[in-house]
Design a protein around this motif. Structure first.
Motif, mmCIF file in Angstrom:
data_model
loop_
_atom_site.group_PDB
_atom_site.id
_atom_site.type_symbol
_atom_site.label_atom_id
_atom_site.label_comp_id
_atom_site.label_asym_id
_atom_site.label_seq_id
_atom_site.Cartn_x
_atom_site.Cartn_y
_atom_site.Cartn_z
ATOM 1 N N ASP A 54 -1.289 24.805 -5.268
ATOM 2 C CA ASP A 54 -1.722 23.821 -6.277
ATOM 3 C C ASP A 54 -1.538 22.362 -5.860
ATOM 4 N N ILE A 55 -1.810 22.065 -4.604
ATOM 5 C CA ILE A 55 -1.811 20.678 -4.149
ATOM 6 C C ILE A 55 -3.247 20.317 -3.799
ATOM 7 N N CYS A 88 0.817 -1.217 0.000
ATOM 8 C CA CYS A 88 0.000 0.000 0.000
ATOM 9 C C CYS A 88 0.841 1.253 0.000
ATOM 10 N N PHE A 89 1.884 1.254 0.798
ATOM 11 C CA PHE A 89 2.644 2.476 0.992
ATOM 12 C C PHE A 89 4.006 2.462 0.314
ATOM 13 N N SER A 90 4.201 1.537 -0.607
ATOM 14 C CA SER A 90 5.444 1.499 -1.352
ATOM 15 C C SER A 90 5.511 2.685 -2.302
ATOM 16 N N ARG A 91 6.676 3.289 -2.377
ATOM 17 C CA ARG A 91 6.866 4.408 -3.282
ATOM 18 C C ARG A 91 6.528 3.950 -4.696
ATOM 19 N N GLY A 92 5.685 4.712 -5.373
ATOM 20 C CA GLY A 92 5.302 4.403 -6.736
ATOM 21 C C GLY A 92 4.041 3.581 -6.854
ATOM 22 N N GLU A 93 3.504 3.108 -5.737
ATOM 23 C CA GLU A 93 2.255 2.337 -5.766
ATOM 24 C C GLU A 93 1.096 3.291 -6.037
ATOM 25 N N ALA A 94 0.294 2.989 -7.048
ATOM 26 C CA ALA A 94 -0.847 3.846 -7.382
ATOM 27 C C ALA A 94 -2.029 3.506 -6.489
ATOM 28 N N LEU A 95 -2.651 4.540 -5.940
ATOM 29 C CA LEU A 95 -3.892 4.347 -5.189
ATOM 30 C C LEU A 95 -5.023 4.468 -6.189
ATOM 31 N N PHE A 137 -3.328 2.302 17.076
ATOM 32 C CA PHE A 137 -2.938 3.360 18.002
ATOM 33 C C PHE A 137 -4.011 3.643 19.050
ATOM 34 N N GLU A 138 -3.569 3.866 20.285
ATOM 35 C CA GLU A 138 -4.474 4.205 21.380
ATOM 36 C C GLU A 138 -4.506 5.708 21.624
ATOM 37 N N TYR A 139 -3.871 6.472 20.757
ATOM 38 C CA TYR A 139 -3.855 7.927 20.810
ATOM 39 C C TYR A 139 -4.041 8.418 19.392
ATOM 40 N N GLU A 140 -4.435 9.696 19.244
ATOM 41 C CA GLU A 140 -4.667 10.207 17.893
ATOM 42 C C GLU A 140 -3.360 10.397 17.141
ATOM 43 N N VAL A 141 -3.389 9.988 15.902
ATOM 44 C CA VAL A 141 -2.262 10.151 14.982
ATOM 45 C C VAL A 141 -2.811 10.756 13.700
ATOM 46 N N PHE A 142 -2.143 11.791 13.200
ATOM 47 C CA PHE A 142 -2.520 12.433 11.943
ATOM 48 C C PHE A 142 -1.410 12.153 10.948
ATOM 49 N N LEU A 143 -1.790 11.600 9.793
ATOM 50 C CA LEU A 143 -0.794 11.307 8.768
ATOM 51 C C LEU A 143 -1.265 11.808 7.415
ATOM 52 N N CYS A 144 -0.322 11.896 6.506
ATOM 53 C CA CYS A 144 -0.640 12.260 5.122
ATOM 54 C C CYS A 144 0.027 11.270 4.182
ATOM 55 N N LEU A 145 -0.716 10.913 3.145
ATOM 56 C CA LEU A 145 -0.165 10.180 2.011
ATOM 57 C C LEU A 145 0.132 11.229 0.952
ATOM 58 N N PHE A 146 1.379 11.398 0.610
ATOM 59 C CA PHE A 146 1.783 12.369 -0.397
ATOM 60 C C PHE A 146 1.852 11.662 -1.739
ATOM 61 N N LEU A 147 1.198 12.235 -2.739
ATOM 62 C CA LEU A 147 1.023 11.585 -4.034
ATOM 63 C C LEU A 147 1.548 12.450 -5.167
ATOM 64 N N ASP A 148 1.958 11.785 -6.253
ATOM 65 C CA ASP A 148 2.356 12.530 -7.452
ATOM 66 C C ASP A 148 1.115 12.813 -8.301
ATOM 67 N N ASN A 149 1.325 13.340 -9.496
ATOM 68 C CA ASN A 149 0.172 13.718 -10.330
ATOM 69 C C ASN A 149 -0.570 12.523 -10.923
ATOM 70 N N GLN A 150 -0.028 11.322 -10.778
ATOM 71 C CA GLN A 150 -0.710 10.091 -11.200
ATOM 72 C C GLN A 150 -1.307 9.358 -10.001
ATOM 73 N N HIS A 151 -1.306 10.016 -8.858
ATOM 74 C CA HIS A 151 -1.793 9.463 -7.583
ATOM 75 C C HIS A 151 -0.994 8.253 -7.137
ATOM 76 N N LYS A 152 0.283 8.240 -7.471
ATOM 77 C CA LYS A 152 1.186 7.217 -6.968
ATOM 78 C C LYS A 152 1.794 7.729 -5.671
ATOM 79 N N ASN A 197 7.442 17.413 -3.026
ATOM 80 C CA ASN A 197 6.997 17.844 -4.352
ATOM 81 C C ASN A 197 5.691 17.136 -4.741
ATOM 82 N N ALA A 198 4.784 17.034 -3.783
ATOM 83 C CA ALA A 198 3.513 16.331 -3.985
ATOM 84 C C ALA A 198 2.567 17.163 -4.850
#
Length: 157
Positions: free
Chosen positions: A135-136, A30-37, A54-69, A99-100
């Protein structure tokens, strides 16, 4: 009960180690670089796998390129059992470092309730506005509880 096919093409009952190994394999894919969502469901499943323990709140981001990889999946903020401070400046800075072209935000609710709070709605709007200036695109914001809530599916993006 989960069954796995062995080297001799016969099935056997999977043990706990097999299940953990398979979960790690799914997570890595899922989180491999270049994997398309390629679908919201794929993104949901991956994020749930990441945030559910997690037993506490965690905020994360999936950063994607223009092909949603996937470029990167990064945990940006940690909080307590009922909240986490999220700073738009840090999200923008990290998105620029990668550079997402787009991103998916996600956080968990340890209470198990997936419905967004007013604070969740406000920070989503702030982040969407801040990222739009450079422009993101924000594709979605998921909240992981007993189920996964999608802002996009509920028309909140």
């Amino acid at each position: 009960m989960l069954f796995l096919r062995g080297a001799n093409n016969r099935y056997r009952v999977a043990d706990e180690d097999d299940v953990i190994f398979e979960a790690i394999q799914i997570y890595n894919r899922c989180f491999s670089r270049g994997e398309a969502l390629t679908s919201p469901d794929k993104a949901k499943d991956c994020i749930k796998l990441k945030l559910a323990p997690f037993e506490y709140e965690v905020f994360l981001c999936l950063f994607l390129d223009n092909q949603h990889k996937v470029i990167a999946c990064e945990e940006l903020f940690r909080g307590t059992i009922d909240g986490a401070s999220v700073y738009p400046r840090e999200v923008v800075k990290t998105a620029l470092q990668y550079n997402a072209s787009a991103l998916i935000m996600a956080h968990n609710h340890p209470s198990g309730i997936s419905e967004p709070s007013q604070a969740d709605r406000v920070i989503t709007d702030k982040l969407k506005s801040a990222l739009a200036l450079i422009d993101i695109r924000v594709l979605d914001h998921f909240i992981v509880g007993e189920t996964v809530y999608s802002f996009a599916e509920h028309g909140l993006l």
